[in-house]
Design a protein around this motif. Structure first.
Motif, PDB file in Angstrom:
ATOM      1  N   GLU A 171       0.839  -1.192   0.000  1.00 15.40           N
ATOM      2  CA  GLU A 171       0.000   0.000   0.000  1.00 15.40           C
ATOM      3  C   GLU A 171       0.874   1.241   0.000  1.00 15.40           C
ATOM      4  O   GLU A 171       1.900   1.293   0.675  1.00 15.40           O
ATOM      5  N   SER A 172       0.454   2.233  -0.764  1.00  8.17           N
ATOM      6  CA  SER A 172       1.099   3.542  -0.723  1.00  8.17           C
ATOM      7  C   SER A 172       0.345   4.406   0.273  1.00  8.17           C
ATOM      8  O   SER A 172      -0.884   4.422   0.291  1.00  8.17           O
ATOM      9  N   ILE A 173       1.084   5.116   1.114  1.00 13.95           N
ATOM     10  CA  ILE A 173       0.482   5.926   2.176  1.00 13.95           C
ATOM     11  C   ILE A 173       0.914   7.376   1.986  1.00 13.95           C
ATOM     12  O   ILE A 173       2.077   7.651   1.678  1.00 13.95           O
ATOM     13  N   GLU A 174      -0.005   8.299   2.169  1.00  8.81           N
ATOM     14  CA  GLU A 174       0.300   9.716   2.010  1.00  8.81           C
ATOM     15  C   GLU A 174       0.846  10.303   3.310  1.00  8.81           C
ATOM     16  O   GLU A 174       0.121  10.929   4.096  1.00  8.81           O
ATOM     17  N   LEU A 175       2.091  10.051   3.546  1.00 10.23           N
ATOM     18  CA  LEU A 175       2.830  10.659   4.656  1.00 10.23           C
ATOM     19  C   LEU A 175       2.114  10.563   5.991  1.00 10.23           C
ATOM     20  O   LEU A 175       1.811  11.548   6.655  1.00 10.23           O
ATOM     21  N   LYS A 176       1.856   9.320   6.418  1.00 12.46           N
ATOM     22  CA  LYS A 176       1.219   9.097   7.711  1.00 12.46           C
ATOM     23  C   LYS A 176       2.256   8.700   8.754  1.00 12.46           C
ATOM     24  O   LYS A 176       3.154   7.899   8.483  1.00 12.46           O
ATOM     25  N   GLU A 177       2.125   9.250   9.961  1.00 14.28           N
ATOM     26  CA  GLU A 177       3.009   8.868  11.056  1.00 14.28           C
ATOM     27  C   GLU A 177       2.437   7.706  11.860  1.00 14.28           C
ATOM     28  O   GLU A 177       3.141   7.098  12.659  1.00 14.28           O
ATOM     29  N   LEU A 178       1.141   7.403  11.629  1.00 16.71           N
ATOM     30  CA  LEU A 178       0.478   6.304  12.330  1.00 16.71           C
ATOM     31  C   LEU A 178      -0.436   5.596  11.343  1.00 16.71           C
ATOM     32  O   LEU A 178      -1.280   6.229  10.708  1.00 16.71           O
ATOM     33  N   HIS A 179      -0.235   4.276  11.196  1.00 21.16           N
ATOM     34  CA  HIS A 179      -1.035   3.533  10.216  1.00 21.16           C
ATOM     35  C   HIS A 179      -1.211   2.096  10.680  1.00 21.16           C
ATOM     36  O   HIS A 179      -0.273   1.465  11.166  1.00 21.16           O
ATOM     37  N   LYS A 180      -2.447   1.579  10.536  1.00 20.40           N
ATOM     38  CA  LYS A 180      -2.756   0.211  10.958  1.00 20.40           C
ATOM     39  C   LYS A 180      -2.858  -0.698   9.742  1.00 20.40           C
ATOM     40  O   LYS A 180      -3.431  -0.323   8.717  1.00 20.40           O
TER      41      LYS A 180
END
Length: 210
Positions: A171-180
């Motif tokens: 998965e690509s994430i848009e600059l998250k500091e917290l992700h589950k």
């Protein structure tokens, strides 16, 4: 009129035969004859194996360490009657390795693989030059999901691979500091989580339990 009735009868019979054939081709999953219970798992110093059989079977239960070495055979092609077998204890303090692969083989079911994890296992550590830069993966081991926490250094993407390198999730994430990440559908075992934080890449071994 007779032709119409005959044609209708023919199609009805054809549909009935097709339905019977389709049902015959449908594979209904067969319940396993043997049930292996490892408790506690994860464990600290020792654990116990309990085996339940719905009917008489020939059983082999082998335990391998993280290097693939055979550590112990709890059953060796033994013919066992149906019912709950006496618990067998496994003490890791007398063995090498921290994470063990347990392979149960029976005449009825074939091969079944499970994993035995001990707390403090090296397989839960972060392997990266940037491991001290605030990256946290928890809980690990897990039976459902893990959370990526990277305060001050946002995550841009991640991938989950199995032991032989297949990509299971990404998965690509848009600059998250917290992700589950939801791992509930994965089979129990050891997986590798690759976390990208801009130019940096961190690799974490994750243990998925039942």
């Amino acid at each position: 009129m007779r032709f119409t009735i005959a044609l209708t009868t023919f199609f009805s019979a054809s549909m009935l035969l097709y339905s019977i054939f389709s049902l015959a081709q449908t594979k209904v999953p067969r319940e396993r004859n043997a049930e292996l219970i490892i408790n506690p798992n994860p464990a600290k110093a020792f654990t116990k194996f309990k085996l339940k059989l719905k009917k008489k079977d020939i059983v082999t239960l082998e335990i391998f360490d993280s290097k693939g070495n055979l550590i112990e055979k709890l059953y060796d092609k033994e013919t066992l009657e149906k019912g709950v077998k006496p618990e067998k204890q496994f003490d890791r303090r007398k063995k090498e390795g921290e994470t063990y692969t347990c392979i149960l083989t029976t005449a009825e079911d074939g091969i079944f693989t499970d994993f035995l994890v001990f707390e403090g296992d090296i397989s839960t550590e972060v392997f990266s030059a940037h491991a001290t830069d605030g990256l946290q993966i928890s809980p690990n081991p897990t039976n459902s999901s893990v959370e990526i926490a990277s305060p001050g250094r946002p995550v841009t993407s991640y991938k989950v691979h199995d032991m032989i390198g297949n990509t299971i999730l990404e998965e690509s994430i848009e600059l998250k500091e917290l992700h589950k990440i939801d791992l509930s559908k994965l089979h129990p075992g050891i997986y590798f989580l690759t976390v990208r934080r801009k130019e940096d890449i961190d690799i974490v071994r994750i243990v998925k339990t039942e």
